[in-house]
Each structure stands twice: as C-alpha cells, then as structure tokens.
Design a protein around this motif. Structure first.
Motif: not given
Ligand code: GBH
Length: 448
Positions: A394-421
């Motif tokens: 019974d799966v009720r939702g799916y959320f993409v990480w992430s809306l935006l490229d953002n501050f990726e913790w110890a990797e800083g801005y080196h890893q881009r995860f966004g749907l939006v650049h």
C-alpha cells in the motif's frame, strides 16, 4: 489521492541564516569549521529559498505536484531550541503553507531534518534524553500555528543517518565520532518522534509519519560470515529504527556486544546502552498513519574487517552509478517495499516514498539542462514502485529528491539532485528535462 511530490530540507535550500531572528544550528557551526565540507561550502546562502519561495511555489505549480515535502528549521521557530518563540520564523512557514494551499499543493512538513539548535548541542545534543521532550515542545509550537491547515506531518528525517554520520562517524554535524557510543542518539530521536507525535495530534494534526532511510541489504556471498554480517547491518540501518516504531520492540543487538535485558553474558544490557526507560516503547510505537521511506540504493555487506564493527561495506558492483558513485538499482525499491510488507505484515501502515532521486553531472547550456540520466532514473524507480503496488504494498506517495539543486551536506554544491537547475552565483532557476518528464508523468497519472 496518491501524492506526487518533491522534497527539500531547510538548511539545504533556505539560506538567510542570520535573518529575522533565526538561531544557529549545528550545521551553521559545522560548515564553518575547516575541512568539514568539500571546498568549505556552506548553506549560508544556498538556494536563497527564504527570499525566493514564491518563485519556488510557482515552479511546483508548473510541475503539477499535489504535495511538497519541506522541513521546518527548529532555530527559526525557537532560536535557542527551547524557551522564547520567534514569531517571524513561524510567519515564514505560514506564508509558505498558505501559498502552497492556494496552488493546490498539500504541504508535508518535516520537523527535523538534521539541523539541531546549537544551543541544544551545547547541552549534549541527542545524546541527552531532555532533547526528546524539547523536540515535542517545538512540535507543539509549530502545530498550534499550522495544524489547522496542514494535514500530514513528518517528525524526523532519517534518524539512522543523523545518528551514524553525525554522531557515529562525524562526517555530518555535529561532527562527533563516537562509533557505537552514539546509540543513545537512536533512542532519544525515536522518543522525540513519539512525544512529538502526541503533541501534533493534540494540536489537531490528522496524519503523522516518520521518515526512515531504508536500504535492502545484500550479503556479499552465501558464506555464514557474510550472512551474519548482513543481518547485523540490516539490524543497525533498518530494524533499529523501524522495529521500535512499528512493533514496539528493539531488535537484538548482540552482534554489537549489547546483551538483551536480563540475559547472561558480557557487555551492557540493551536498556542501559540505549537509555531506554519503562514506558518509552509505548510512546514510540503509538500507531502511525504512514511510514516514510527514503530509498537511494541497496547495500552489499561482507564479514567484518578489524575495526570493531560486525560488518564491512563491500560496495554494490555491476550497476551504473550516479555522479555521487551510488549504484542505480531501481528494482531495489520494489525489493525494499515488498520486504517491509513481508517483515511487518499488518503492522506496516501505508508507505510513502518520501525521497528518491539522483545526482548527475548536469550541464547548463543555452538550451537548458538535458538530464536524460535523471529522466531514466526516475522513470525506472517509478516503475519499480508500481510493481510493488501490483504486488500488494500500500504505497500512497512518491517524492522526488529534489525540487532544486541544493546544498548537499558534506559535498556542498558539488552534487546536483534537482529537477530544477540552480546557478549558485545568481540564484537563477532553470527547469531541467527531468522537470518536463515528471510534469508529464504526473499529469498522466492524475488524469481522471
Ligand atoms: C538523504 O540522505 C537526505 O535526507 C537528504 O538531505 C540528502 O540531500 C539526500 O538524501 C541525498 O544525499 O551507495 O554505499 O555509497 C541520504 C542518505 C546515505 C543514502 C548514503 C545513500 C549511499 C551509500 N544516503 N547512501 S553508498
């Protein structure tokens, strides 16, 4: 209705760290210590979402998501972690929530995504039991303002990663490398979850979830040693956080030198090692309306090396990898979801995939960002999720990480995860090809 959303977290996108009375969190401290993050990157400005939130809500309208998972910064609401409330902090989240509702997007706030108030870390942080109660007081303050409009709440994000990386290994804030002495951080976060759930419900919240980072654990071979090591890792990463919440019990930690309460043998007893008191597990295991699951990849585990832990990470091989080097195994999501159902049966509430996504070496050209790798990643993971639903989960939702490229913790801005650049020099946002893919997918999925 199935929730199709995106996810972000306060410290990773907001910036404005000294504005409108916000207090310092452990991440503010950590990123300004030398050598903690790649190239010394900080979240001081990040995506400047604190100022650009209207634009970000508009991006979500354009995407057609019906839900948005974001986190609330504890130190915007209570700059010292407890005591005086900062009304301007609450005002910010109220404006965001109202704008989302107006855009037809259900707000799904997470109360804790790793940004503990520094004032509380100075008193011992999550190693101290008191912090659990203070977290519930913070939850009450936020819910009193917003629970009349916000139906669904998440208490904690990935308490395993916060314990293991923040307090066990020291690669995340607060940067403490206590190894197994970090275990009370598990119990105190879980107790905080249980107490916060009570506070949320008392203030009128309809649905309460916790989000755990879960990984299918693959033994490196069929040898007895590798199988035992894999079971030990599964216990630490998955069961330590799912069992207490769903079953009201802690798993056996004998592999970690911890005896079950009352059992003969060496080493501390479970309750003493974790700081468990009578009644805690009843609080932690109060029924939930959903389990949030963040999925990135399976983990392959082999027999221990000589570092005191009962396992080693052997690395998943033979699959493509993301820019981060993480293996891309879409069917691992199906495996994880069906595995949860097998393990917990009737005790498993509806499941929400509260994070899934990948970092890619995106290139911004005059034509935009053609991130076909991310399109394939999302398409294949959504297909795996559908297979799990066909197999009865019974799966009720799916959320993409992430809306935006953002501050990726110890990797800083080196890893881009966004749907939006995001151009971090100017803050400019540019939807990528994956944004268009997800928009079309949601439109088709939600079409009556
Ligand atoms: C999440 O953590 C966080 O909630 C979020 O804030 C973060 O930005 C996002 O994921 C992306 O990192 O394949 O063996 O190298 C994810 C925790 C820990 C999951 C590392 C993937 C890969 C280990 N992650 N893990 S490996």
């Amino acid at each position: 209705m199935f929730l199709w959303g995106t996810a972000t977290a306060a410290y990773q996108i907001e910036g404005a760290v000294a504005e409108d009375g916000r207090g310092a969190s452990i991440w503010d401290t950590f990123v300004h210590e030398p050598g903690r993050t790649r190239d010394g990157h900080t979240g001081d400005v990040a995506c400047d979402h604190y100022h650009r939130w209207r634009e970000d809500v508009a991006l979500m309208s354009g995407l057609g998501v019906n839900a948005y998972r974001f986190s609330i910064a504890w130190t915007r609401v209570l700059p010292e972690g407890s005591g005086a409330v900062n009304p301007k902090g609450l005002d910010f989240y109220e404006r965001l929530v109202d704008a989302l509702l107006e855009a037809g997007v259900t707000p799904v706030p997470t109360l804790f995504h790793w940004d503990l108030p520094q004032a509380l870390e100075d008193r011992g942080g999550w190693l101290e039991r008191d912090v659990s109660g203070l977290f519930a007081e913070y939850a009450a303050v936020v819910a009193e303002r917003l629970a009349d409009r916000v139906p669904t709440w998440i208490t904690l994000n990935e308490p395993f990663i916060h314990m293991a990386w923040g307090y066990g290994l020291g690669v995340h804030a607060p940067g403490r490398a206590l190894l197994l002495d970090a275990l009370p951080v598990a119990h105190h976060q879980l107790l905080g979850h249980g107490l916060a759930a009570q506070a949320l419900r008392a203030a009128g919240a309809r649905e309460v979830l916790i989000t755990n980072n879960c990984t299918p654990v693959w033994p490196a071979s069929g040898s007895e040693e590798d199988l035992a090591a894999a079971a030990a890792y599964d216990t630490l990463h998955n069961r330590l956080f799912n069992d207490p919440v769903l079953l009201g019990t802690y798993p056996d930690l004998t592999a970690y030198g911890i005896r079950p309460d009352g059992a003969a043998g060496d080493g501390p007893e479970l309750s003493a090692a974790l700081g468990i008191r009578d009644g805690d597990l009843a609080v932690i295991s109060a029924p939930l309306d959903g389990l949030g699951v963040n999925y990135y990849n399976p983990t392959r585990i082999a027999a221990p090396a000589d570092d005191g832990l009962p396992f080693t990470d052997a690395g998943v091989t033979g699959y493509p990898t993301t820019a981060f080097g993480w293996p891309v195994v879409p069917d691992g999501l199906r495996e994880l979801l069906t595995g949860l159902r097998e393990r917990y049966g009737q005790a498993l509430p509806p499941v929400y995939v509260t994070e899934n996504g990948c970092s890619q070496a995106d290139e911004l050209t005059p034509d935009g960002v053609d991130d076909q790798g991310r399109v394939a990643y999302l398409r294949d993971h959504v297909a795996a999720l559908e297979r799990a639903r066909e197999q009865g989960v019974d799966v009720r939702g799916y959320f993409v990480w992430s809306l935006l490229d953002n501050f990726e913790w110890a990797e800083g801005y080196h890893q881009r995860f966004g749907l939006v650049h995001v151009d971090f020099a100017t803050g400019e946002r540019t939807p990528k090809a994956s944004y268009g893919w997800y928009r079309d997918h949601i439109a088709a999925a939600l079409r009556p």
